[in-house]
Scaffold this motif. Structure first.
Motif, PDB file in Angstrom:
ATOM      1  N   SER A 400      50.799  41.412  31.232  1.00  0.00           N
ATOM      2  CA  SER A 400      52.795  42.172  31.190  1.00  0.00           C
ATOM      3  C   SER A 400      51.908  43.641  31.614  1.00  0.00           C
ATOM      4  O   SER A 400      52.815  44.156  31.849  1.00  0.00           O
ATOM      5  CB  SER A 400      53.372  42.518  29.591  1.00  0.00           C
ATOM      6  N   LYS A 401      50.913  44.143  31.914  1.00  0.00           N
ATOM      7  CA  LYS A 401      50.674  45.578  32.151  1.00  0.00           C
ATOM      8  C   LYS A 401      51.332  45.475  33.465  1.00  0.00           C
ATOM      9  O   LYS A 401      51.278  44.655  34.448  1.00  0.00           O
ATOM     10  CB  LYS A 401      49.003  45.747  32.284  1.00  0.00           C
ATOM     11  N   ASP A 402      51.337  46.644  34.102  1.00  0.00           N
ATOM     12  CA  ASP A 402      51.398  47.379  35.877  1.00  0.00           C
ATOM     13  C   ASP A 402      50.391  46.775  36.552  1.00  0.00           C
ATOM     14  O   ASP A 402      49.217  48.048  36.246  1.00  0.00           O
ATOM     15  CB  ASP A 402      51.794  48.194  35.641  1.00  0.00           C
ATOM     16  N   LYS A 403      50.208  46.321  37.309  1.00  0.00           N
ATOM     17  CA  LYS A 403      49.093  45.869  38.293  1.00  0.00           C
ATOM     18  C   LYS A 403      48.499  47.390  39.028  1.00  0.00           C
ATOM     19  O   LYS A 403      47.133  47.266  38.693  1.00  0.00           O
ATOM     20  CB  LYS A 403      49.598  44.253  39.413  1.00  0.00           C
ATOM     21  N   ASN A 404      49.100  47.874  39.585  1.00  0.00           N
ATOM     22  CA  ASN A 404      49.204  48.844  39.941  1.00  0.00           C
ATOM     23  C   ASN A 404      48.304  49.961  39.271  1.00  0.00           C
ATOM     24  O   ASN A 404      47.877  50.338  39.622  1.00  0.00           O
ATOM     25  CB  ASN A 404      50.129  49.387  41.206  1.00  0.00           C
ATOM     26  N   ALA A 405      49.072  50.344  37.824  1.00  0.00           N
ATOM     27  CA  ALA A 405      48.097  50.824  36.903  1.00  0.00           C
ATOM     28  C   ALA A 405      47.016  50.015  36.623  1.00  0.00           C
ATOM     29  O   ALA A 405      45.727  51.027  36.728  1.00  0.00           O
ATOM     30  CB  ALA A 405      48.829  51.789  36.386  1.00  0.00           C
ATOM     31  N   VAL A 406      47.015  48.679  36.794  1.00  0.00           N
ATOM     32  CA  VAL A 406      45.240  48.293  36.396  1.00  0.00           C
ATOM     33  C   VAL A 406      43.854  48.650  37.467  1.00  0.00           C
ATOM     34  O   VAL A 406      43.339  48.525  37.726  1.00  0.00           O
ATOM     35  CB  VAL A 406      45.929  47.264  35.904  1.00  0.00           C
ATOM     36  N   PHE A 407      44.633  48.416  38.808  1.00  0.00           N
ATOM     37  CA  PHE A 407      43.827  48.374  39.954  1.00  0.00           C
ATOM     38  C   PHE A 407      43.264  49.063  39.897  1.00  0.00           C
ATOM     39  O   PHE A 407      42.073  49.449  39.734  1.00  0.00           O
ATOM     40  CB  PHE A 407      44.644  47.646  40.691  1.00  0.00           C
ATOM     41  N   ARG A 408      43.647  50.792  39.673  1.00  0.00           N
ATOM     42  CA  ARG A 408      43.208  51.724  39.995  1.00  0.00           C
ATOM     43  C   ARG A 408      42.985  51.592  38.862  1.00  0.00           C
ATOM     44  O   ARG A 408      40.991  52.680  39.526  1.00  0.00           O
ATOM     45  CB  ARG A 408      44.609  52.954  39.918  1.00  0.00           C
ATOM     46  N   GLU A 409      42.730  51.875  37.952  1.00  0.00           N
ATOM     47  CA  GLU A 409      41.272  51.865  36.329  1.00  0.00           C
ATOM     48  C   GLU A 409      40.458  51.041  36.657  1.00  0.00           C
ATOM     49  O   GLU A 409      39.383  51.665  36.293  1.00  0.00           O
ATOM     50  CB  GLU A 409      42.473  51.130  34.913  1.00  0.00           C
ATOM     51  N   LEU A 410      40.684  50.087  37.174  1.00  0.00           N
ATOM     52  CA  LEU A 410      39.124  49.579  36.808  1.00  0.00           C
ATOM     53  C   LEU A 410      38.544  50.124  38.442  1.00  0.00           C
ATOM     54  O   LEU A 410      37.087  49.438  38.401  1.00  0.00           O
ATOM     55  CB  LEU A 410      39.396  47.946  37.406  1.00  0.00           C
ATOM     56  N   LEU A 411      39.488  50.566  39.519  1.00  0.00           N
ATOM     57  CA  LEU A 411      38.331  50.534  40.509  1.00  0.00           C
ATOM     58  C   LEU A 411      37.843  51.578  40.269  1.00  0.00           C
ATOM     59  O   LEU A 411      36.312  52.412  40.695  1.00  0.00           O
ATOM     60  CB  LEU A 411      39.228  51.247  41.672  1.00  0.00           C
ATOM     61  N   LYS A 412      38.221  52.677  39.839  1.00  0.00           N
ATOM     62  CA  LYS A 412      37.210  53.439  39.115  1.00  0.00           C
ATOM     63  C   LYS A 412      36.110  53.811  37.692  1.00  0.00           C
ATOM     64  O   LYS A 412      35.494  54.897  37.511  1.00  0.00           O
ATOM     65  CB  LYS A 412      37.485  55.572  38.940  1.00  0.00           C
TER      66      LYS A 412
END
Length: 736
Positions: A400-412
């Motif tokens: 249910s997490k926001d994909k965009n927010a998850v992606f940005r956090e994982l990238l850094k």
């Protein structure tokens, strides 16, 4: 002996051990002999808890020249040349003294390589720390440890003139009390000029060469065979002090020595120093040896036979020379301004006889010391329960997490972002053979000038997966390094391992170890990548907390055409990106990076590998690369498809636009045996024909081009993605 119980405790010997010592000697031992037995029977030297599970590793193949049992393994790489390689741990010393511990770990593994007659041409490392993003004392401590370890690796390798061309790094809370520092080195040798660690020929002189012996590193092997506790700060004197400039001289002197027919064998003085080198050399030949310890070059006054036998001072070798060649050998080492002293000779007694100022100070039968070394069948848990106390992952909440927010956090995240802060401290281009080094993703590659081929090498360990399922994690770690090599256009030929585990006195840790070994055996057999060398590091435990089971696997493979090394960066506009994957596996969240950062637990369903499919994928990648079908390819690893695509685009300075709507699990879930390939549209038909009716499928993911990275609900400007990817790690290290 006075205070016997205390002496045995200090030397980590049991009453049962002492009874065996009495049986072997037929009398009471003195302190020197106690020290020798303690070192040789330590976990670090004898593998007493692990040996029964290491039996059965695949170790042979037509290309294997030397398997386990020598200083390093050797494989045939064509043209009359071999690759010599091994990986070892320096975990405990690096935790106590990060710079010196890491530096001497690098120095030690390099000596193992050039002792075989090889010139060292490349190094990798696998280093693991606690959470460096924590804003507390633990986070600060591990940033300090990281800085010290990286400086130590770079400081030693750079001074040696050996390129450090790749590695792996991870950050888990399980390493807060025990960091892991695993060092790998590889050298090139003529197949008919390999040297071994043996001492034979009655009357042949035993010669000490290199640095003088001091008290540093005293008892290091025993220290590395114990768990940490609050007293560990007092162990600093057990950490060796290295000097790379002396080792460089030692390397060149030994290589000059090898060109002449002067010696029978040579052995590095590594763990347990003069004790292990002398006993191992004589033991391999079934001979005896006499040594006069007062002739050993010393750099400190008042040293005792006990200290001389157990010191782990660095940059030292023991040579069994051919009788009559002493003067020529001493001339070589004098030229390189290194100590060289005749300290003994080979005998036919089958015993090690040690003298100090004309008085015998120790006499130990050599064969029984190793043959009667304790082999422990420690309790193994039949029903390990450590996972029962961990909450199960809530997949629905995760998705249910926001994909965009998850992606940005994982990238850094420190696992994903670029580690230039680390690898920029390593000289990766010295010797002018490096084709692909750190920062490019996947396997590193060097050219072998001697035969015109390339060597691909990679190191990996899927520790979170090993924690949930040790056997599966080990299988996938072996497959990972082979896949990395295939993604460069090479074929993996062999592996070396460094098996890092908690306390063997914990039955659940021994279950983890047993399962891991079974996984390595199964994977190496199916993938035809024998184990040619390795190391076991146990007692990675502090105050009762064990590390994750962490089998570091390093793979080495040959690339026949160095002009056809496959790229991992997506850097050409208009290329189409496909997910090439086995139909047998689907991405899951268990042990994944997204579960670690955004789930309530990593404990969940994990994807299982099909080793047959994995081997097939390697063959497809090789064939497609040879035909020029692929422009670039990259493994789908931590962070799933979303992170794999983003990293390849960022490194290639190229945007992309997704062409298929992927759900959360397809974007961030993880599974083995899947890669992303970028190719021209006209080549897709050929790739599909190659796959035929196999168990593989091609799924079009994206088209390269534009100023943004776009996939499903994720959109990020390429410029922002680059700033995040390349800047995050330094920000963590310098700001927190």
């Amino acid at each position: 002996m006075e205070n016997l119980p205390q002496v045995l405790k200090q030397h980590k010997l049991t009453q049962e051990d002492y009874a065996k010592i009495l049986s072997i000697l037929g009398r009471e031992p003195n302190l020197v002999e106690i020290g020798i037995f303690s070192a040789m029977w330590s976990e670090h030297c004898s593998y007493k808890s692990s040996k029964i599970y290491l039996n059965g590793f695949p170790t042979r193949a037509p290309w294997v020249i030397q398997g386990p049992g020598e200083n390093a393994g050797v494989i045939d790489i064509g043209g009359g040349y071999g690759a010599v390689f091994k990986m070892e741990s320096h975990n405990h010393p690096s935790f106590i003294e990060p710079y010196a511990g890491a530096a001497t770990g690098v120095g030690g593994i390099m000596r193992d390589i050039f002792t075989m007659g090889a010139r060292v041409v490349a190094s990798l490392n696998a280093i693991r720390f606690g959470d460096i993003t924590r804003r507390d004392l633990i986070g600060a401590k591990h940033r300090y440890l990281l800085r010290g370890v990286v400086a130590g690796i770079g400081g030693y390798g750079n001074c040696m003139g050996v390129p450090t061309i790749g590695g792996e790094m991870s950050f888990e809370s399980s390493y807060e009390g025990n960091i892991l520092v695993n060092a790998f080195s590889l050298g090139i040798v003529k197949n008919d000029a390999i040297f071994y660690g043996k001492a034979s020929g009655i009357g042949n002189p035993v010669i000490y060469v290199g640095s003088k012996t001091g008290r540093d590193g005293l008892g290091g092997a025993v220290m590395s065979s114990d768990s940490f506790s609050e007293y560990s700060k007092a162990l600093r004197p057990t950490v060796q002090v290295g000097d790379p400039f002396t080792e460089k001289l030692l390397l060149e002197a030994c290589l000059e020595l090898f060109k002449r027919d002067l010696i029978v064998g040579i052995q590095d003085m590594g763990a347990a120093g003069l004790t292990s080198s002398s006993f191992e050399m004589a033991g391999r030949s079934g001979s005896g040896m006499v040594m006069y310890l007062d002739k050993v070059p010393m750099r400190e006054a008042g040293m005792t036979p006990y200290e001389l036998m157990l010191s782990e001072s660095q940059e030292r070798m023991l040579i069994c020379a051919k009788k009559g060649c002493e003067a020529e050998i001493m001339e070589i080492f004098a030229k390189w301004e290194l100590d060289c002293a005749i300290i003994g000779e080979v005998t036919n007694s089958g015993k090690m006889e040690l003298f100090w100022q004309n008085n015998k100070c120790a006499e130990i039968p050599i064969a029984p010391l190793s043959e009667k070394a304790p082999i422990l069948k420690r309790p193994v848990s039949e029903n390990p329960s450590y996972l029962d106390f961990i909450e199960t992952l809530n997949s629905q909440e995760l998705e249910s997490k926001d994909k965009n927010a998850v992606f940005r956090e994982l990238l850094k995240s420190p696992e994903v972002c670029d580690k230039a802060w680390v690898y920029s401290q390593y000289d990766s281009s010295v010797q002018t053979n490096t084709i692909v080094s750190s920062g490019s993703g996947g396997a590193s590659v060097i050219r072998v000038k001697e035969n015109g081929k390339g060597l691909g090498m990679s190191v990996a360990s899927q520790a979170r997966l090993c924690y949930l399922n040790p056997k599966e994690g080990a299988k996938q770690s072996v497959a990972k390094v082979g896949r990395d090599i295939a993604l460069r256009g090479g074929r993996a030929l062999a592996i070396t391992d460094c098996l890092n585990f908690g306390s063997p006195e914990n039955p659940e840790v021994m279950w983890q170890f047993k399962e891991t070994c079974e996984g390595i055996k199964e994977s190496c057999k199916a993938l035809n990548t024998p184990v040619v060398s390795g190391n076991v590091s146990l007692y990675n435990q502090t105050n009762g907390k064990d590390i994750y089971p962490t089998p570091s696997i390093a793979g080495v493979g040959v690339i026949d055409n160095i002009n056809n090394v496959l790229c991992s960066n997506f850097n050409k506009e208009g290329l189409e990106v496909y997910l090439l994957k086995s139909k047998s596996v689907m991405p899951e969240f268990g042990a994944s990076l997204v579960a670690k950062y955004f789930g309530n637990s990593i404990k969940g369903v994990t994807a299982k590998i099909s080793l047959q499919d994995e081997l097939y994928l390697w063959s497809v990648l090789n064939a497609a690369n040879e035909r020029g079908i692929l422009n670039a390819a990259v493994d789908v690893y931590q962070g799933g498809v979303a992170i794999a695509l983003a990293k390849a685009c960022v490194r290639g300075n190229m945007g992309c636009k997704g062409v298929v709507d992927l759900d959360f699990k397809a974007l961030f879930g993880e599974a083995p045996t899947q890669v992303l390939v970028a190719l021209e549209s006209q080549n897709i038909a050929q790739l599909k024909i190659m796959l035929g009716d196999s168990n593989f499928e091609l799924v079009k993911i994206a088209i390269l081009g534009g100023e943004n990275i776009v996939m499903s609900d994720i959109i990020i400007p390429l410029k922002e993605a680059k700033e995040t990817f390349y800047g995050a790690f330094e920000e963590i290290i310098e700001t927190f």
